[in-house]
Design a protein around this motif. Structure first.
Motif, PDB file in Angstrom:
ATOM      1  N   LEU A  80       0.850  -1.209   0.000  1.00 55.36           N
ATOM      2  CA  LEU A  80       0.000   0.000   0.000  1.00 55.36           C
ATOM      3  C   LEU A  80       0.880   1.252   0.000  1.00 55.36           C
ATOM      4  O   LEU A  80       0.549   2.259  -0.616  1.00 55.36           O
ATOM      5  N   GLU A  81       2.030   1.144   0.673  1.00 54.58           N
ATOM      6  CA  GLU A  81       2.983   2.265   0.692  1.00 54.58           C
ATOM      7  C   GLU A  81       3.489   2.536  -0.731  1.00 54.58           C
ATOM      8  O   GLU A  81       3.677   3.686  -1.128  1.00 54.58           O
ATOM      9  N   LEU A  82       3.681   1.452  -1.481  1.00 56.71           N
ATOM     10  CA  LEU A  82       4.107   1.587  -2.876  1.00 56.71           C
ATOM     11  C   LEU A  82       3.034   2.325  -3.684  1.00 56.71           C
ATOM     12  O   LEU A  82       3.327   3.261  -4.431  1.00 56.71           O
ATOM     13  N   MET A  83       1.779   1.888  -3.515  1.00 54.52           N
ATOM     14  CA  MET A  83       0.689   2.480  -4.287  1.00 54.52           C
ATOM     15  C   MET A  83       0.462   3.943  -3.900  1.00 54.52           C
ATOM     16  O   MET A  83       0.133   4.762  -4.739  1.00 54.52           O
ATOM     17  N   MET A  84       0.648   4.235  -2.611  1.00 56.03           N
ATOM     18  CA  MET A  84       0.364   5.595  -2.141  1.00 56.03           C
ATOM     19  C   MET A  84       1.549   6.546  -2.346  1.00 56.03           C
ATOM     20  O   MET A  84       1.443   7.737  -2.044  1.00 56.03           O
ATOM     21  N   THR A  85       2.682   6.008  -2.832  1.00 60.07           N
ATOM     22  CA  THR A  85       3.801   6.900  -3.142  1.00 60.07           C
ATOM     23  C   THR A  85       4.072   6.913  -4.648  1.00 60.07           C
ATOM     24  O   THR A  85       4.997   7.569  -5.106  1.00 60.07           O
ATOM     25  N   ALA A  86       3.272   6.153  -5.398  1.00 54.77           N
ATOM     26  CA  ALA A  86       3.342   6.211  -6.861  1.00 54.77           C
ATOM     27  C   ALA A  86       2.259   7.203  -7.313  1.00 54.77           C
ATOM     28  O   ALA A  86       1.325   7.477  -6.560  1.00 54.77           O
ATOM     29  N   PRO A  87       2.378   7.725  -8.533  1.00 57.38           N
ATOM     30  CA  PRO A  87       1.357   8.697  -8.969  1.00 57.38           C
ATOM     31  C   PRO A  87       0.039   8.014  -9.341  1.00 57.38           C
ATOM     32  O   PRO A  87      -0.413   8.061 -10.482  1.00 57.38           O
ATOM     33  N   VAL A  88      -0.551   7.349  -8.362  1.00 57.81           N
ATOM     34  CA  VAL A  88      -1.806   6.620  -8.574  1.00 57.81           C
ATOM     35  C   VAL A  88      -2.945   7.379  -7.890  1.00 57.81           C
ATOM     36  O   VAL A  88      -2.963   7.473  -6.666  1.00 57.81           O
ATOM     37  N   PRO A  89      -3.895   7.925  -8.658  1.00 57.22           N
ATOM     38  CA  PRO A  89      -5.033   8.581  -7.999  1.00 57.22           C
ATOM     39  C   PRO A  89      -5.803   7.549  -7.176  1.00 57.22           C
ATOM     40  O   PRO A  89      -5.942   6.396  -7.602  1.00 57.22           O
ATOM     41  N   LEU A  90      -6.289   7.988  -6.025  1.00 52.36           N
ATOM     42  CA  LEU A  90      -6.990   7.045  -5.130  1.00 52.36           C
ATOM     43  C   LEU A  90      -8.164   6.363  -5.822  1.00 52.36           C
ATOM     44  O   LEU A  90      -8.407   5.178  -5.630  1.00 52.36           O
ATOM     45  N   TRP A  91      -8.895   7.142  -6.657  1.00 54.07           N
ATOM     46  CA  TRP A  91     -10.072   6.545  -7.295  1.00 54.07           C
ATOM     47  C   TRP A  91      -9.660   5.408  -8.232  1.00 54.07           C
ATOM     48  O   TRP A  91     -10.371   4.412  -8.357  1.00 54.07           O
ATOM     49  N   SER A  92      -8.485   5.525  -8.871  1.00 55.96           N
ATOM     50  CA  SER A  92      -8.015   4.450  -9.769  1.00 55.96           C
ATOM     51  C   SER A  92      -7.763   3.182  -8.967  1.00 55.96           C
ATOM     52  O   SER A  92      -8.082   2.078  -9.399  1.00 55.96           O
TER      53      SER A  92
ATOM     54  N   MET B  46       7.670  11.282   4.762  1.00 60.46           N
ATOM     55  CA  MET B  46       7.146  12.639   4.530  1.00 60.46           C
ATOM     56  C   MET B  46       7.652  13.166   3.194  1.00 60.46           C
ATOM     57  O   MET B  46       6.915  13.808   2.450  1.00 60.46           O
ATOM     58  N   LEU B  47       8.910  12.858   2.880  1.00 58.99           N
ATOM     59  CA  LEU B  47       9.475  13.356   1.621  1.00 58.99           C
ATOM     60  C   LEU B  47       8.813  12.720   0.400  1.00 58.99           C
ATOM     61  O   LEU B  47       8.751  13.321  -0.670  1.00 58.99           O
ATOM     62  N   THR B  48       8.311  11.480   0.565  1.00 63.97           N
ATOM     63  CA  THR B  48       7.652  10.819  -0.574  1.00 63.97           C
ATOM     64  C   THR B  48       6.176  11.201  -0.661  1.00 63.97           C
ATOM     65  O   THR B  48       5.503  10.828  -1.615  1.00 63.97           O
ATOM     66  N   GLY B  49       5.670  11.885   0.354  1.00 67.10           N
ATOM     67  CA  GLY B  49       4.258  12.259   0.353  1.00 67.10           C
ATOM     68  C   GLY B  49       3.366  11.178   0.926  1.00 67.10           C
ATOM     69  O   GLY B  49       2.147  11.284   0.876  1.00 67.10           O
ATOM     70  N   PHE B  50       3.955  10.130   1.469  1.00 66.14           N
ATOM     71  CA  PHE B  50       3.142   9.041   2.032  1.00 66.14           C
ATOM     72  C   PHE B  50       2.397   9.502   3.279  1.00 66.14           C
ATOM     73  O   PHE B  50       1.242   9.151   3.499  1.00 66.14           O
ATOM     74  N   ILE B  51       3.085  10.281   4.096  1.00 65.11           N
ATOM     75  CA  ILE B  51       2.415  10.881   5.258  1.00 65.11           C
ATOM     76  C   ILE B  51       2.695  12.391   5.260  1.00 65.11           C
ATOM     77  O   ILE B  51       3.758  12.814   4.815  1.00 65.11           O
ATOM     78  N   PRO B  52       1.746  13.170   5.726  1.00 64.69           N
ATOM     79  CA  PRO B  52       1.973  14.618   5.736  1.00 64.69           C
ATOM     80  C   PRO B  52       2.768  15.053   6.972  1.00 64.69           C
ATOM     81  O   PRO B  52       2.761  14.340   7.987  1.00 64.69           O
ATOM     82  N   ALA B  53       3.399  16.194   6.855  1.00 65.41           N
ATOM     83  CA  ALA B  53       4.116  16.732   8.018  1.00 65.41           C
ATOM     84  C   ALA B  53       3.118  17.458   8.912  1.00 65.41           C
ATOM     85  O   ALA B  53       2.129  17.995   8.431  1.00 65.41           O
ATOM     86  N   PHE B  63       9.117  20.719  -6.551  1.00 63.90           N
ATOM     87  CA  PHE B  63       7.682  20.750  -6.223  1.00 63.90           C
ATOM     88  C   PHE B  63       7.470  20.575  -4.724  1.00 63.90           C
ATOM     89  O   PHE B  63       8.193  19.807  -4.083  1.00 63.90           O
ATOM     90  N   ASP B  64       6.468  21.277  -4.231  1.00 59.03           N
ATOM     91  CA  ASP B  64       6.130  21.142  -2.811  1.00 59.03           C
ATOM     92  C   ASP B  64       5.483  19.776  -2.586  1.00 59.03           C
ATOM     93  O   ASP B  64       4.524  19.417  -3.267  1.00 59.03           O
ATOM     94  N   VAL B  65       6.032  19.032  -1.649  1.00 55.98           N
ATOM     95  CA  VAL B  65       5.573  17.647  -1.421  1.00 55.98           C
ATOM     96  C   VAL B  65       4.100  17.595  -1.016  1.00 55.98           C
ATOM     97  O   VAL B  65       3.372  16.695  -1.412  1.00 55.98           O
ATOM     98  N   PHE B  66       3.654  18.590  -0.254  1.00 56.95           N
ATOM     99  CA  PHE B  66       2.297  18.513   0.283  1.00 56.95           C
ATOM    100  C   PHE B  66       1.269  19.220  -0.601  1.00 56.95           C
ATOM    101  O   PHE B  66       0.089  18.933  -0.518  1.00 56.95           O
ATOM    102  N   GLU B  67       1.748  20.120  -1.467  1.00 59.94           N
ATOM    103  CA  GLU B  67       0.828  20.829  -2.370  1.00 59.94           C
ATOM    104  C   GLU B  67       0.746  20.140  -3.730  1.00 59.94           C
ATOM    105  O   GLU B  67      -0.314  20.100  -4.345  1.00 59.94           O
ATOM    106  N   SER B  68       1.868  19.656  -4.220  1.00 61.75           N
ATOM    107  CA  SER B  68       1.909  19.053  -5.564  1.00 61.75           C
ATOM    108  C   SER B  68       2.336  17.585  -5.447  1.00 61.75           C
ATOM    109  O   SER B  68       3.332  17.165  -6.042  1.00 61.75           O
ATOM    110  N   THR B  69       1.570  16.828  -4.678  1.00 62.70           N
ATOM    111  CA  THR B  69       1.950  15.449  -4.355  1.00 62.70           C
ATOM    112  C   THR B  69       2.177  14.590  -5.602  1.00 62.70           C
ATOM    113  O   THR B  69       3.160  13.854  -5.675  1.00 62.70           O
ATOM    114  N   MET B  70       1.271  14.690  -6.576  1.00 65.14           N
ATOM    115  CA  MET B  70       1.389  13.824  -7.745  1.00 65.14           C
ATOM    116  C   MET B  70       2.653  14.121  -8.564  1.00 65.14           C
ATOM    117  O   MET B  70       3.304  13.205  -9.055  1.00 65.14           O
ATOM    118  N   GLN B  71       2.994  15.410  -8.694  1.00 68.89           N
ATOM    119  CA  GLN B  71       4.209  15.765  -9.436  1.00 68.89           C
ATOM    120  C   GLN B  71       5.442  15.207  -8.726  1.00 68.89           C
ATOM    121  O   GLN B  71       6.369  14.723  -9.361  1.00 68.89           O
TER     122      GLN B  71
END
Lengths: 237, 310
Positions: A80-92, B46-53, B63-71
């Protein structure tokens, strides 16, 4: 869409490698056969009505066992950590997983097509009733899988996820008999509106009401929305 | 490029990370070291955006980790502490899946998977089930998934855990090559790994940065100065006489053996000429005088205390 499709394919692959899917398949087909036999032998009617009604209840208990791994196992194994740190939208992620199990259900329902075929060989079933019954079962699967996916997102223990799923679906079953026991008319109306029996019963008799279809679709969307909230909240825990 | 400013993460009342700030530029490999529970993994998450600070900001690849998470996510390759693998899939199926969710273009996907498998030493393993692989090979697959999309930033949590000595050398040199045009942060318990791989180390303890320095800089913190290991051919006590030399700040007596006194001399400047002069005056032979290079372990123990190092 491409990501949801990738998740859908991966989920199906993982499901069919695990023995759980095959156990589920055998259990489902055994129960379908049993309910079909019970329906025929009890009233001698060339109908799948009894099978459909009973299968909808059985699916309440069986489907959460199939969906229990979806998020609980991913959380436990770290994927899940992999999925949540990849550019995967939650809805996908949610739709990909949900759709894979619904697809598996469609395959199973297709396999039960053998029973109406037997009816057609020996008698003259009402194909309209058969079709609406199957529509009801498909809608049941969509909603129950969504409930199972949601319960799986609440825990890191797959078995607990499965049991929670059953627990979430139980009220839709017990409200049916409960509606007939209460004195208050208001309470009876509310319980009937909540009961699976009300919505599935009409379809297994050949009646398709927009209200019934909406009930299933709203239930599905509601559970998928709760899954999204539950996963989103993981970040903030 | 990674910029963390005052990163803080609290779980309830427990502060896992408190006011962590640092910068890592392109082409650098920075080692995150610290005892268990120091806050390394939480900072990386936190740096990967998995959990917020809870407080603070972080920028990754601009890119800001917490504002532009997908980028940020699409520009980071991340290997968590436990390789995130679907044991039911084969190596090829798994890497294909990762390439799909990372949106690696169809035209380059197969070539990229092949190149990455070769780079981490997984040739011929395409059809092997992940569940049947040894820990070392699982680690390689984990590393392969982190680089499949050719990210400019790599965050690796204990990347060489579970590798045997032969594999270690190969993977370390692979990571070193990767860093040529990337930003790499890695956490590890193995200090020799930091010495072998990193330009700089950030020592973290109790959620705070206690040192951020080059490897040599960290070593030089030990003993506040230069140390020399001295062996003198005498049975007389010489520690007091040595301690009176102008460049010597402290003398440790390491004991004597076969008529040779062994001492550790702490000095502010090179004291060898003074010691040689003293030996000449006192009439004893100088058997050895060599500079004692402090180890990173000593530096680390000095920073976080030896009882917490595992």
């Amino acid at each position: 869409m491409g990501i949801a499709w990738a998740i859908f394919k991966k989920e199906l692959r993982v499901t069919f490698v695990s023995p759980l899917a095959w156990v589920f398949l055998v259990a489902f087909l055994f129960l379908a056969g049993l309910f079909f036999y019970m329906g025929i032998s009890s009233n001698g009617e060339a109908s799948t009505r009894v099978m459909m009604a009973n299968l909808s209840i059985a699916l309440m208990f069986l489907l959460p066992m199939l969906t229990m791994r979806h998020f609980a196992e991913e959380a436990r194994s770290g994927t899940l950590e992999l999925m949540m740190t990849a550019p995967v939208p939650l809805w996908s992620l949610i739709v990909g997983k949900w759709a894979s199990t619904v697809a598996l259900c469609l395959v199973l329902l297709l396999m039960t097509g053998l029973f109406p075929a037997i009816l057609a060989y020996y008698g003259e079933p009402d194909w309209g009733v058969v079709a609406t019954g199957y529509l009801g079962l498909v809608l049941c699967c969509m909603m129950f899988v969504a409930a199972g996916v949601f319960s799986s997102s609440l825990t890191e223990e797959p078995v607990a996820g499965g049991l929670l799923g059953v627990l979430f679906l139980m009220p839709f079953w017990v409200t049916g008999p409960a509606a007939e026991m209460v004195q208050s008319a208001t309470a009876r109306t509310v319980l009937r509106a909540l009961a699976l029996r009300t919505h599935m019963g009409a379809m297994s008799k050949g009646v398709v009401d927009t209200a019934d279809v909406s009930w299933f679709l709203l239930g599905t969307a509601g559970f998928l929305f709760l899954t999204w909230r539950s996963l989103e909240s993981r970040r903030w825990r | 490029m990674i910029v963390a400013e005052n990163l803080t993460k609290r779980f309830g009342t427990f502060a896992a990370v408190q006011g962590v700030s640092f910068e890592v530029g392109t082409g650098q490999i920075v080692g995150f070291i610290g005892p268990n529970g120091a806050g390394k993994t939480t900072t990386m998450r936190m740096l990967t955006g998995f959990i917020p600070a809870t407080e603070g900001t972080a920028q990754v690849a601009g890119f800001d980790v917490f504002e532009s998470t997908m980028q940020v996510r699409s520009r980071v390759g991340y290997l968590p502490e436990t390789p995130p693998l679907y044991m039911e899939l084969s190596v090829g199926q798994y890497l294909n899946f990762i390439a799909d969710i990372r949106e690696v273009g169809r035209s380059v996907k197969l070539r990229r998977i092949g190149a990455v498998m070769e780079a981490v030493g997984l040739e011929g393993f395409e059809n092997k089930l992940l569940g049947s692989l040894s820990k070392g090979y699982r680690q390689r697959v984990g590393l392969a998934q982190a680089i499949i999309h050719d990210p400019p930033v790599l965050i690796l949590d204990e990347p060489t855990s579970g590798l045997d000595p032969n594999q270690l050398v190969g993977i370390r040199s692979f990571i070193k090559n990767l860093a040529a045009d990337r930003t790499v942060i890695l956490s590890t318990h193995i200090l020799t790994e930091v010495e072998a791989l990193c330009d700089r180390a950030i020592v973290i303890d109790h959620g705070r940065v206690v040192a951020d320095d080059t490897i040599d800089g960290l070593r030089n913190r030990v003993g506040e100065g230069i140390r020399y290991r001295v062996e003198l051919g005498t049975t007389r006590p010489v520690a007091v006489a040595l301690g009176q030399l102008s460049r010597v700040s402290q003398v440790e007596d390491l004991g004597s053996q076969s008529g040779v006194a062994r001492l550790m001399v702490h000095a502010t400047e090179d004291p060898r000429a003074e010691i040689a002069e003293l030996a000449k005056v006192e009439g004893f032979a100088v058997h050895a005088m060599e500079r004692h290079a402090p180890s990173l372990e000593e530096a680390f123990l000095g920073l976080v205390g030896d009882e917490r190092w595992a």
